[in-house]
Design an enzyme around this catalytic site. Structure first.
Site, PDB file in Angstrom:
ATOM      1  N   LYS A 214      12.407 -21.054 -16.424  1.00  0.00           N
ATOM      2  CA  LYS A 214      13.249 -22.120 -15.864  1.00  0.00           C
ATOM      3  C   LYS A 214      13.856 -23.012 -16.931  1.00  0.00           C
ATOM      4  O   LYS A 214      13.430 -23.025 -18.083  1.00  0.00           O
ATOM      5  CB  LYS A 214      12.460 -22.907 -14.819  1.00  0.00           C
ATOM      6  N   ARG A 254       4.387 -17.558  -9.901  1.00  0.00           N
ATOM      7  CA  ARG A 254       5.513 -16.670  -9.573  1.00  0.00           C
ATOM      8  C   ARG A 254       6.278 -16.434 -10.875  1.00  0.00           C
ATOM      9  O   ARG A 254       6.855 -17.372 -11.419  1.00  0.00           O
ATOM     10  CB  ARG A 254       6.386 -17.348  -8.512  1.00  0.00           C
TER      11      ARG A 254
END
Ligand code: PMM
Length: 280
Positions: A214, A254
């Site tokens: 991210k 995840r």
């Protein structure tokens, strides 16, 4: 939730979208996507999370028909191959079709807000439901990334999603919560949420953490001239977050690079067992 293997679980990310920010467009045939899902299981994934709609900031929504066309063949083929498939969708129609095709978990980045019909679908199926925190949607989320105390506010807003899910008939033991790193969050919010993860795990629900590749990791690892580290070079940093999340009691992580996080989490579990005087 259901009994797991006694360690933090790994959910492998399988985005079947042409535009997802970090692996978009790489799995553009059903065969390639299925092979990638199976490779994730071989590398240690407990779930393969199949998503057909990009959540990239600024992304426009795809239609339910497009999403179904992308997701269903992959879900069905992976489920047939014995893979525990999670479906990453905010639409009840897509969730219902994926569950009918063999998916065993619904991962909803809207926390149930996008589609009021999601709760009954999940309640009827009796499957785990990940309620992720976000504000707004992909089109406007950065404008809404304003917090006085991000951990307290995310915690409170997650509690509201949990209450709504339970009022709609979903069993508490089926719920998983997720702080939604990067969703209506600036990098400093993501770091604060990781630092305060114990205040999310203490809600008593399993917690899923999605840090993989991210933006906050790109910013943290930026070159001296400020250029963010490219998404495909953020896996080692992701692995550090997986270990940290597991240490704070997360139920699952995840990730794109399953092998790295799976290895790290096995080490953590073995050391945890040794600490308790149990065999690894
Ligand atoms: N992040 C993305 C998509 N789905 N689901 C959950 N539960 N948590 C997340 O953090 C999350 C998610 C966006 O990342 P991607 O484009 O790499 O899938």
């Amino acid at each position: 939730m259901t009994d797991g293997p006694g360690r933090c679980l790994v959910m492998g990310i399988l985005n079947v979208t042409p535009d997802s920010f970090s692996d978009g467009g790489r799995h553009d045939t059903v065969e390639a996507a299925v092979a990638q899902g199976q490779a994730m299981v071989a590398a240690g994934a407990d779930y393969v999370d199949v998503g057909g709609e990009s959540t990239r900031p600024g992304a426009e929504r795809v239609t339910a028909e497009q999403e179904l066309r992308r997701v269903l063949p992959v879900v069905a083929a992976l489920a047939r191959a014995g893979v525990a498939v999670s479906v990453d969708t905010t639409r009840s129609q897509v969730a219902a079709a994926a569950l009918a095709a063999g998916a065993v978990l619904v991962n909803d980045v809207s926390g149930g807000l996008a589609d009021p019909a999601m709760a009954p679908v999940v309640a009827d199926a009796g499957v785990p439901w990940v309620l992720m925190h976000r504000r707004g949607d992909s089109r406007d989320m950065y404008a809404r990334a304003r917090y006085d105390d991000v951990v307290a506010e995310v915690r409170r807003e997650l509690c509201r999603r949990v209450d709504a899910a339970m009022s709609a008939g979903v069993a508490a033991e089926r719920l998983v919560v997720d702080p939604g790193l990067g969703f209506a969050k600036q990098p400093e919010h993501d770091l604060a949420l990781l630092a305060g993860l114990d205040r999310i795990t203490d809600l008593g629900f399993p917690v899923l953490v999605g840090a993989s590749r991210k933006r906050f990791l790109g910013a943290l690892l930026a070159a001296p001239d400020g250029t963010p580290r490219p998404a495909d070079q953020r896996d080692r940093a992701t692995l550090a977050v997986s270990a940290l999340a597991a240490g704070a009691g997360a139920w699952g992580v995840r990730v794109h690079d399953v092998a790295g996080s799976a290895d790290a989490l096995r080490v953590l579990a073995a050391v945890g067992a040794a600490r308790r005087g149990q065999p690894a």
